[in-house]
Design a protein around this motif. Structure first.
Motif, PDB file in Angstrom:
ATOM      1  N   ASP A 271      -3.250   9.460  -0.988  1.00 55.43           N
ATOM      2  CA  ASP A 271      -3.670   9.154  -2.364  1.00 55.43           C
ATOM      3  C   ASP A 271      -4.984   8.374  -2.363  1.00 55.43           C
ATOM      4  O   ASP A 271      -5.895   8.664  -3.143  1.00 55.43           O
ATOM      5  N   ILE A 272      -5.063   7.380  -1.486  1.00 57.51           N
ATOM      6  CA  ILE A 272      -6.273   6.558  -1.402  1.00 57.51           C
ATOM      7  C   ILE A 272      -7.437   7.369  -0.848  1.00 57.51           C
ATOM      8  O   ILE A 272      -8.577   7.257  -1.319  1.00 57.51           O
ATOM      9  N   ARG A 273      -7.158   8.209   0.141  1.00 58.34           N
ATOM     10  CA  ARG A 273      -8.219   9.038   0.709  1.00 58.34           C
ATOM     11  C   ARG A 273      -8.843   9.937  -0.359  1.00 58.34           C
ATOM     12  O   ARG A 273     -10.064  10.040  -0.476  1.00 58.34           O
ATOM     13  N   GLU A 274      -7.983  10.577  -1.153  1.00 57.24           N
ATOM     14  CA  GLU A 274      -8.475  11.472  -2.203  1.00 57.24           C
ATOM     15  C   GLU A 274      -9.175  10.700  -3.316  1.00 57.24           C
ATOM     16  O   GLU A 274     -10.211  11.128  -3.825  1.00 57.24           O
ATOM     17  N   LEU A 275      -8.623   9.553  -3.664  1.00 54.06           N
ATOM     18  CA  LEU A 275      -9.155   8.771  -4.778  1.00 54.06           C
ATOM     19  C   LEU A 275     -10.579   8.301  -4.505  1.00 54.06           C
ATOM     20  O   LEU A 275     -11.443   8.339  -5.390  1.00 54.06           O
ATOM     21  N   PHE A 276     -10.848   7.895  -3.263  1.00 54.28           N
ATOM     22  CA  PHE A 276     -12.163   7.360  -2.923  1.00 54.28           C
ATOM     23  C   PHE A 276     -12.965   8.259  -1.983  1.00 54.28           C
ATOM     24  O   PHE A 276     -13.999   7.862  -1.450  1.00 54.28           O
ATOM     25  N   GLU A 277     -12.462   9.489  -1.779  1.00 55.90           N
ATOM     26  CA  GLU A 277     -13.143  10.500  -0.967  1.00 55.90           C
ATOM     27  C   GLU A 277     -13.494   9.964   0.425  1.00 55.90           C
ATOM     28  O   GLU A 277     -14.632  10.040   0.892  1.00 55.90           O
ATOM     29  N   LEU A 278     -12.473   9.430   1.080  1.00 55.99           N
ATOM     30  CA  LEU A 278     -12.633   8.932   2.448  1.00 55.99           C
ATOM     31  C   LEU A 278     -12.458  10.080   3.437  1.00 55.99           C
ATOM     32  O   LEU A 278     -11.826  11.094   3.135  1.00 55.99           O
ATOM     33  N   ASN A 279     -12.987   9.917   4.637  1.00 54.25           N
ATOM     34  CA  ASN A 279     -12.936  10.991   5.640  1.00 54.25           C
ATOM     35  C   ASN A 279     -11.546  11.216   6.222  1.00 54.25           C
ATOM     36  O   ASN A 279     -11.246  12.305   6.714  1.00 54.25           O
ATOM     37  N   SER A 280     -10.708  10.191   6.217  1.00 54.96           N
ATOM     38  CA  SER A 280      -9.347  10.340   6.723  1.00 54.96           C
ATOM     39  C   SER A 280      -8.490   9.215   6.157  1.00 54.96           C
ATOM     40  O   SER A 280      -8.992   8.349   5.418  1.00 54.96           O
ATOM     41  N   THR A 281      -7.215   9.209   6.504  1.00 53.86           N
ATOM     42  CA  THR A 281      -6.324   8.135   6.058  1.00 53.86           C
ATOM     43  C   THR A 281      -6.209   7.022   7.099  1.00 53.86           C
ATOM     44  O   THR A 281      -5.410   6.101   6.944  1.00 53.86           O
ATOM     45  N   ASN A 282      -7.028   7.085   8.145  1.00 51.53           N
ATOM     46  CA  ASN A 282      -7.069   6.010   9.139  1.00 51.53           C
ATOM     47  C   ASN A 282      -8.192   5.051   8.732  1.00 51.53           C
ATOM     48  O   ASN A 282      -9.324   5.158   9.214  1.00 51.53           O
ATOM     49  N   PHE A 283      -7.888   4.139   7.822  1.00 51.33           N
ATOM     50  CA  PHE A 283      -8.938   3.272   7.296  1.00 51.33           C
ATOM     51  C   PHE A 283      -8.492   1.812   7.208  1.00 51.33           C
ATOM     52  O   PHE A 283      -7.299   1.494   7.180  1.00 51.33           O
ATOM     53  N   THR A 284      -9.474   0.942   7.193  1.00 48.08           N
ATOM     54  CA  THR A 284      -9.280  -0.486   6.938  1.00 48.08           C
ATOM     55  C   THR A 284     -10.286  -0.885   5.857  1.00 48.08           C
ATOM     56  O   THR A 284     -11.189  -0.098   5.511  1.00 48.08           O
ATOM     57  N   TRP A 285     -10.149  -2.093   5.307  1.00 44.17           N
ATOM     58  CA  TRP A 285     -11.072  -2.511   4.259  1.00 44.17           C
ATOM     59  C   TRP A 285     -11.327  -4.016   4.334  1.00 44.17           C
ATOM     60  O   TRP A 285     -10.503  -4.779   4.821  1.00 44.17           O
ATOM     61  N   VAL A 286     -12.504  -4.408   3.867  1.00 42.83           N
ATOM     62  CA  VAL A 286     -12.871  -5.826   3.770  1.00 42.83           C
ATOM     63  C   VAL A 286     -13.659  -6.030   2.478  1.00 42.83           C
ATOM     64  O   VAL A 286     -14.304  -5.097   1.982  1.00 42.83           O
ATOM     65  N   ARG A 287     -13.622  -7.252   1.984  1.00 46.59           N
ATOM     66  CA  ARG A 287     -14.380  -7.591   0.779  1.00 46.59           C
ATOM     67  C   ARG A 287     -15.778  -8.058   1.189  1.00 46.59           C
ATOM     68  O   ARG A 287     -15.941  -8.873   2.091  1.00 46.59           O
TER      69      ARG A 287
END
Length: 338
Positions: A271-287
């Protein structure tokens, strides 16, 4: 007529038969054999041509179905789906995977055809079937000079594997593939919820050469919150610090996010990958100030053969069968047709 004259006439006739007649018959016989062999060869050629495997492909740019020789179609898929500068053994692996995908769906082989286009076996939309490009499109993609080199490689890879497909329990598999796994492929059920015995998670080293191995994308916090609320109208989340209310609940064996909590909502990594058009679902995030920076590893769904992993194996001396058997568990590679 004297007896000696009769003997002479007989001897002359006999010599004529020996010297002229038999060679003439022999030549005539060879001529007949040659003609018969030529006809047989021609008939066999026609029979072979009539038995040439063909596939019905829906070409989206033309809005019509085109019937193509299957091996020519395979070349077009390899050219569209895998970088042509890859090692020849990786290209062979892609050719076998492309052919298997097609055979599994071909109506003449008992497949269901393309669900979006009745009468077609497959279409050229990579989001639904496999990508495919014609020779004209290859020239546009590579340029006229590179075309001859790259097409020669792809032609070689296709001819060397002609008729070969990937089987599991005697049936063609669904040979899923992707660009870059990020180090390990995925189990099918971790991505789509369905267990498929030959689509198991395996190691996939050497993918660092992929331009999509690691990617970074920053999204404004305000945009992120808006998209969350559009996707889940009932979500309860802090609009100023949404990242603090994001928590990974489960990762797959390949490292991808399966389940994630966002405020009061539980979502899938996809869901997150599609929502933000990421390359895969193996992701991390920082502010970072007013943005959320996503760092993503890998490119694609991660199931089946990693193309960059296949190329790495090929460069290390593995052949196409080694590659296919590594990425598809418990399969065999066999001739499906001549």
């Amino acid at each position: 007529m004297k007896k000696n004259d009769l003997i002479t006439i007989f001897l002359v006739f006999f010599m004529f038969v020996i010297i002229i007649g038999i060679p003439a018959l022999a030549v005539k016989g060879c001529g007949s054999i040659e003609k018969k062999e030529f006809i047989d060869s021609r008939e066999k050629g026609n029979e072979k041509a009539s038995r040439e495997v063909k596939i019905n492909v829906f070409i989206n740019s033309k809005s019509r179905i085109e019937q193509l020789p299957l091996e020519e179609y395979v070349k077009g898929v390899v050219a569209a789906e895998m970088p042509a500068n890859f090692n020849i053994e990786a290209l062979k692996a892609q050719a076998v995977a492309a052919r298997t995908y097609a055979v599994k769906r071909m109506i003449n082989f008992g497949g269901s055809g393309c669900a979006l286009h009745p009468g077609a076996d497959v279409c050229d939309d990579p989001t639904h079937c496999q990508a495919y490009i014609s020779k004209t499109e290859m020239i546009k993609k590579w340029g006229i000079f590179a075309f001859y080199h790259f097409y020669s490689k792809i032609n070689q890879a296709t001819l060397a594997t002609k008729g070969l497909v990937i089987l599991y329990d005697g049936k063609p598999i669904d040979p899923l593939f992707h660009s870059t796994s990020g180090g390990r492929t995925e189990n099918s059920e971790d991505v789509w919820g369905k267990y498929i015995p030959y689509l198991r998670s395996v190691s996939s080293p050497g993918e660092e050469d992929s331009p999509k191995f690691l990617s970074v994308k920053s999204i404004p916090v305000s945009e992120m919150v808006v998209k969350f609320r559009e996707k889940w109208p009932n979500i309860v989340i802090d609009p100023k610090n949404p990242e603090k209310q994001m928590e990974v609940l489960e990762r797959s064996s390949g490292g991808r996010i399966k389940r994630i909590k966002i405020g009061n909502i539980e979502a899938k990594g996809t869901d997150i990958r599609e929502l933000f058009e990421l390359n895969s679902t193996n992701f991390t995030w920082v502010r970072e100030k007013d943005e959320i920076r996503f760092t993503t590893i890998g490119y694609g769904h991660g199931v089946g053969m990693s193309q960059y992993g296949a190329n790495y194996m090929a460069k290390r001396g593995c052949n196409f069968i080694d590659i296919l058997k590594h990425y598809y568990t418990g399969v065999v590679i066999q001739k499906f047709y001549e």
